[in-house]
Design an enzyme around this catalytic site. Structure first.
Site, PDB file in Angstrom:
ATOM      1  CE  LYS A 160      -5.381  -8.686  -4.083  1.00 48.74           C
ATOM      2  NZ  LYS A 160      -5.343  -8.362  -2.649  1.00 48.74           N
ATOM      3  CE  LYS A 181     -13.471  -2.784  -2.912  1.00 48.49           C
ATOM      4  NZ  LYS A 181     -13.524  -3.025  -1.496  1.00 48.49           N
ATOM      5  CE  LYS A 228      -4.276  -1.963   1.510  1.00 47.52           C
ATOM      6  NZ  LYS A 228      -5.107  -2.429   2.603  1.00 47.52           N
TER       7      LYS A 228
HETATM    8  P1  TYM Z   1     -11.035  -7.051   2.016  1.00 50.70           P
HETATM    9  O1  TYM Z   1     -12.138  -6.139   2.397  1.00 50.70           O
HETATM   10  O2  TYM Z   1      -9.931  -6.520   1.155  1.00 50.70           O
HETATM   11  O3  TYM Z   1     -11.600  -8.329   1.295  1.00 50.70           O
HETATM   12  C1  TYM Z   1     -12.667  -9.093   1.837  1.00 50.70           C
HETATM   13  C2  TYM Z   1     -12.445 -10.573   1.559  1.00 50.70           C
HETATM   14  O4  TYM Z   1     -12.363 -10.799   0.154  1.00 50.70           O
HETATM   15  C3  TYM Z   1     -11.183 -11.538  -0.137  1.00 50.70           C
HETATM   16  N1  TYM Z   1     -10.676 -11.128  -1.462  1.00 50.70           N
HETATM   17  C4  TYM Z   1     -10.331 -11.982  -2.433  1.00 50.70           C
HETATM   18  N2  TYM Z   1     -10.325 -13.329  -2.472  1.00 50.70           N
HETATM   19  C5  TYM Z   1      -9.913 -13.916  -3.627  1.00 50.70           C
HETATM   20  N3  TYM Z   1      -9.517 -13.202  -4.734  1.00 50.70           N
HETATM   21  C6  TYM Z   1      -9.511 -11.852  -4.731  1.00 50.70           C
HETATM   22  N4  TYM Z   1      -9.151 -11.178  -5.821  1.00 50.70           N
HETATM   23  C7  TYM Z   1      -9.920 -11.179  -3.535  1.00 50.70           C
HETATM   24  N5  TYM Z   1     -10.021  -9.865  -3.182  1.00 50.70           N
HETATM   25  C8  TYM Z   1     -10.488  -9.866  -1.909  1.00 50.70           C
HETATM   26  C9  TYM Z   1     -10.200 -11.157   0.962  1.00 50.70           C
HETATM   27  O5  TYM Z   1      -9.181 -12.113   1.102  1.00 50.70           O
HETATM   28  C10 TYM Z   1     -11.115 -11.083   2.161  1.00 50.70           C
HETATM   29  O6  TYM Z   1     -11.335 -12.358   2.711  1.00 50.70           O
HETATM   30  N6  TYM Z   1      -8.220  -7.072   6.155  1.00 50.70           N
HETATM   31  C11 TYM Z   1      -9.428  -7.629   5.541  1.00 50.70           C
HETATM   32  C12 TYM Z   1     -10.707  -7.340   6.327  1.00 50.70           C
HETATM   33  C13 TYM Z   1     -10.670  -7.807   7.745  1.00 50.70           C
HETATM   34  C14 TYM Z   1     -10.752  -9.158   8.195  1.00 50.70           C
HETATM   35  C15 TYM Z   1     -10.728  -9.083   9.632  1.00 50.70           C
HETATM   36  C16 TYM Z   1     -10.852 -10.390   7.553  1.00 50.70           C
HETATM   37  C17 TYM Z   1     -10.581  -7.007   8.835  1.00 50.70           C
HETATM   38  N7  TYM Z   1     -10.611  -7.755   9.968  1.00 50.70           N
HETATM   39  C18 TYM Z   1     -10.778 -10.240  10.398  1.00 50.70           C
HETATM   40  C19 TYM Z   1     -10.918 -11.559   8.345  1.00 50.70           C
HETATM   41  C20 TYM Z   1     -10.892 -11.457   9.758  1.00 50.70           C
HETATM   42  C21 TYM Z   1      -9.577  -7.007   4.156  1.00 50.70           C
HETATM   43  O7  TYM Z   1      -9.081  -5.943   3.901  1.00 50.70           O
HETATM   44  O8  TYM Z   1     -10.403  -7.717   3.336  1.00 50.70           O
END
Ligand code: TYM
Length: 321
Positions: A189, A192, A110
């Protein structure tokens, strides 16, 4: 089993979120004690407009309900409705070595993309550990990009347990190989931050337009193609029935299918797959009071569970009387 996961409200959800995480949320709500949340504290690291943040939080709750989360089965709450999270994050911060956070790939990524190197971004994995440990989670369904955060969560829990005595359960990630990394329009991947997403609830015209932008090589229609290295095929695989998939795969290997046809098929499949959810979504948007009631009820349930663990952690380290 206690299942828990979170998703950031930093814009519209895309099909990477759906296949990498949300579909597993829906399966795992059956027969488990499931907690899912909208990670708005986390989104403060990137969303800087109060109005947008409120809108995104509402949208994600609505999207998750429309996609099949059932408030009777799962507790679908908003992270900041449980302020206990931030207190636990501080207790965990106090036992987290800087070096663990310095090696985090998502922080480095990031910052490289030009996002300011603020402390919240740096400490993000500690807040995530608090999210998970606060609910005594056994299993955390996520995509591959969250694997390192899960490892740090376990490390932090082990360290706290070592310093203060057995307090936290060690959670396990739940990552399905086939959908661990859903590719975006450019083959990286879907994310956004790479501007390569197809949103789940984009209107059909936009979906078709975006699918047309999927990057392919220039192999002619009649030439054999390798489905295993084709981005378009990887995405199609997520939507097709086994029979459709076998048919298309055969035509790839033998030659005779063009990328134009594949793009039309994929766009149609995406639009059809989310059709029922789109209708459900429209109904929920027309009844914001129903969404609010789900949020309120879930906040109470989540807080009750969170207080038990927080109290245990406070006691363990000597806070309170
Ligand atoms: P976030 O909001 O970026 O994404 C949410 C979930 O979607 C999955 N994901 C993907 N899986 C496969 N291929 C992709 N291209 C792809 N893009 C997104 C992410 O792996 C995620 O499971 N830090 C986390 C949010 C979070 C969280 C937590 C998750 C905060 N606290 C506690 C689990 C437990 C995040 O930014 O996900």
């Amino acid at each position: 089993m206690r299942v828990l996961s979170g998703i950031q409200p930093s814009g519209a959800l895309h099909i990477g979120n759906y296949f990498g995480a949300i579909r597993q949320y829906v399966h795992l709500q059956e027969g488990n004690d499931a907690y899912y949340f909208v990670a708005d504290y986390h989104a403060l690291t990137s969303v800087r407009s109060a109005e947008n943040l409120r809108k995104y939080v509402f949208d994600v709750v609505v999207d998750l309900l429309a996609l099949g989360l059932d408030p009777e089965r799962a507790t679908l709450f908003v992270q900041s409705d449980v302020p206990e999270t931030t207190e636990l994050a501080w207790l965990l911060t106090s036992v987290t070595p800087m070096g663990w956070l310095e090696k985090c790939v998502s922080y480095k990524d990031k910052v490289q993309q030009g996002i300011p190197a603020e402390h919240g971004l740096f400490a993000y994995p500690v807040l995530q550990a608090a999210d998970i440990l606060l609910y005594d989670a056994d299993l955390v369904p996520v995509g591959q990009d969250q694997k390192q955060h899960l490892e740090i969560t376990r490390d932090i829990a082990e360290r706290f347990n070592h310093v203060y005595g057995e307090t936290f359960k060690l959670p396990k990630p739940y990552i399905l190989d086939q959908v661990a990394v859903v590719p975006g329009l450019d083959g990286r991947k879907m994310s956004k931050s790479y501007d390569n997403t197809i949103e789940i609830f984009d209107d059909p015209k936009t979906i078709t337009k975006k699918v047309k932008k999927i990057v392919t090589d220039s192999t002619p229609v009649e030439a054999p193609k390798n489905p295993d290295t084709c981005n378009l095929f990887m995405l199609y695989r997520l939507f097709a029935s086994p029979a459709e998939l076998a048919d298309v795969e055969g035509r790839y290997r033998a030659g005779g299918i063009g990328y134009g046809e594949m793009k039309s098929r994929l766009a149609e499949a995406i639009i059809a797959a989310f059709g029922p959810a789109r209708e459900k979504r429209a109904e929920l948007v027309a009844h914001p009071e129903r969404v609010e009631a789900v949020r309120e009820d879930a906040a109470q349930r989540a807080r009750k569970a969170a207080r038990i663990v927080l109290e245990k952690a406070r006691n363990a380290c000597g806070l309170g009387r």
